[in-house]
Design an enzyme around this catalytic site. Structure first.
Site, PDB file in Angstrom:
ATOM      1  N   GLU A  67      -7.358   0.053   0.529  1.00 20.51           N
ATOM      2  CA  GLU A  67      -6.201   0.076  -0.383  1.00 20.51           C
ATOM      3  C   GLU A  67      -6.142   1.429  -1.069  1.00 20.51           C
ATOM      4  O   GLU A  67      -7.175   2.003  -1.423  1.00 20.51           O
ATOM      5  CB  GLU A  67      -6.379  -1.033  -1.424  1.00 20.51           C
ATOM      6  CG  GLU A  67      -5.247  -1.134  -2.427  1.00 20.51           C
ATOM      7  CD  GLU A  67      -5.685  -0.912  -3.862  1.00 20.51           C
ATOM      8  OE1 GLU A  67      -4.836  -1.049  -4.743  1.00 20.51           O
ATOM      9  OE2 GLU A  67      -6.861  -0.569  -4.104  1.00 20.51           O
TER      10      GLU A  67
ATOM     11  N   ARG B 271       3.718  -3.164  -8.524  1.00 22.04           N
ATOM     12  CA  ARG B 271       2.571  -2.322  -8.157  1.00 22.04           C
ATOM     13  C   ARG B 271       2.590  -2.176  -6.648  1.00 22.04           C
ATOM     14  O   ARG B 271       2.262  -3.126  -5.917  1.00 22.04           O
ATOM     15  CB  ARG B 271       1.280  -3.001  -8.616  1.00 22.04           C
ATOM     16  CG  ARG B 271       0.036  -2.149  -8.467  1.00 22.04           C
ATOM     17  CD  ARG B 271      -1.182  -2.913  -8.945  1.00 22.04           C
ATOM     18  NE  ARG B 271      -2.371  -2.108  -9.000  1.00 22.04           N
ATOM     19  CZ  ARG B 271      -2.745  -1.340 -10.016  1.00 22.04           C
ATOM     20  NH1 ARG B 271      -1.994  -1.262 -11.109  1.00 22.04           N
ATOM     21  NH2 ARG B 271      -3.864  -0.654  -9.976  1.00 22.04           N
TER      22      ARG B 271
END
Ligand SMILES: C[S@@+](CC[C@H](N)C(=O)[O-])C[C@H]1O[C@@H](n2cnc3c(N)ncnc32)[C@H](O)[C@@H]1O
Length: 302
Positions: free
Chosen positions: A110, A154
């Site tokens: 990520e 996000r």
């Protein structure tokens, strides 16, 4: 399906929570920050090893999956060739080094959304080429926590890779979350979280919100906007960057909820540390959805 995993750049365990909810067992974790280590240990009864650069791969147990939300460090160090030899000195090199030695069946990485466009796309090409050079089939997509049950915008680049060429598809957007489920009752909020009268008045002069509850967001140029969800929590943001209804800061518990951390997650660090940790964390719901899809792809192969 039971599986083992390594949790690199573990922070306070966003990947750990998601993996354990799907039958994972953590066999190795690494996190350099002492306060994040303390929070992790209090919640998972496992103290992460420190600096990953110092970890000898022979000390890392074999694992089925590797997880890493690696820091969005500048990749200016990457040269012009593509592949493994080009990434020395970056923290991504540490991930590649461990993948090369341990060859887990899958990984999830990520990073910030901007990773894919960094340095005209060169950085990302080097990352994908390195992963392919190591024998993996990488898939990538930008996912938004707002699409996975959390009221936080996000957006993050997620890279999923498999040793086998499995039929993996990223999860489709689900439902968005509701701020009402995240916010603590007004009368339970410690007065220390309220902004000064001066700030509240200044903001109210600049902005009228269409949303109650709403989170007011101040951008870098001082413009105020508000939404029925939170903008991305950030580890190093200014104190009043996000204000609930233009009045008060989010509490540590609210920030953890915005990242999908359950209320059973123990807060053992002070407000400043917890704010930084929550801002650094990966949204648990997003990783749960991706990991579910990855497990299902692996099952179809065998
Ligand atoms: C983006 S955060 C990842 C947070 C994590 N995914 C979570 O859910 O909390 C990156 C983390 O890497 C840690 N870190 C940075 N350099 C490191 C290193 N050399 N070895 C181990 N951890 C490191 C930082 O302290 C930070 O907590």
């Amino acid at each position: 399906m039971g599986f083992t995993y390594a949790d690199l750049f573990a922070g306070i365990g966003g990947f750990h929570l998601a993996a354990d909810s799907l039958g994972g067992e953590c066999v190795f974790a690494s996190e350099i920050d002492a306060e994040a280590q303390r929070a992790y240990a209090a919640n998972f009864e496992l103290t992460p090893h420190g600096d990953i650069k110092l970890a000898d791969t022979s000390d890392i147990p074999n694992h089925d999956a590797l997880f890493a939300g690696f820091p969005c460090q500048p990749f200016s160090i990457i040269g012009n060739r593509l592949g493994f030899e080009d990434i020395r000195g970056t923290l991504f090199f540490e991930i590649a080094r461990i993948l090369k030695a341990k060859k887990p069946r899958m990984f999830i990485l990520e990073n910030v959304k901007q990773l894919t466009g960094h340095n005209g796309g060169h950085t990302f090409r080097v990352i994908l080429d390195t992963l392919r050079e190591l024998g993996y089939h990488p898939h990538w997509k930008t996912l938004n926590a707002l699409d996975f049950g959390l009221p936080q915008k996000r957006e993050r680049t997620i890279i999923v890779g498999f040793l086998e060429d499995v039929p993996f598809a990223f999860p489709e957007p689900e439902k968005s979350g509701n701020l009402k489920d995240v916010l603590e009752p007004d009368d339970a909020i410690d007065p220390k979280f309220f902004a000064s009268e001066h700030i509240v008045k200044k903001r109210a002069n600049l902005h009228k919100s269409a949303f109650t509850p709403g989170i007011w967001h101040e951008n870098k140029s001082g413009n105020i906007s508000s939404y029925p969800y939170s903008c991305a929590l950030r580890a190093g943001a200014s104190h009043n960057y996000l204000l609930v209804n233009g009045l008060r800061r989010l509490t540590p518990r609210e920030m953890l909820r915005l990242q999908g951390f359950p209320d059973s997650f123990k807060i053992v660090c002070n407000d400043r540390q917890t704010r930084k940790q929550a801002g650094n964390a990966v949204p648990v719901n997003v990783i749960q959805a991706v990991l579910k899809a990855a497990i299902s792809a692996l099952k179809q192969e065998f």
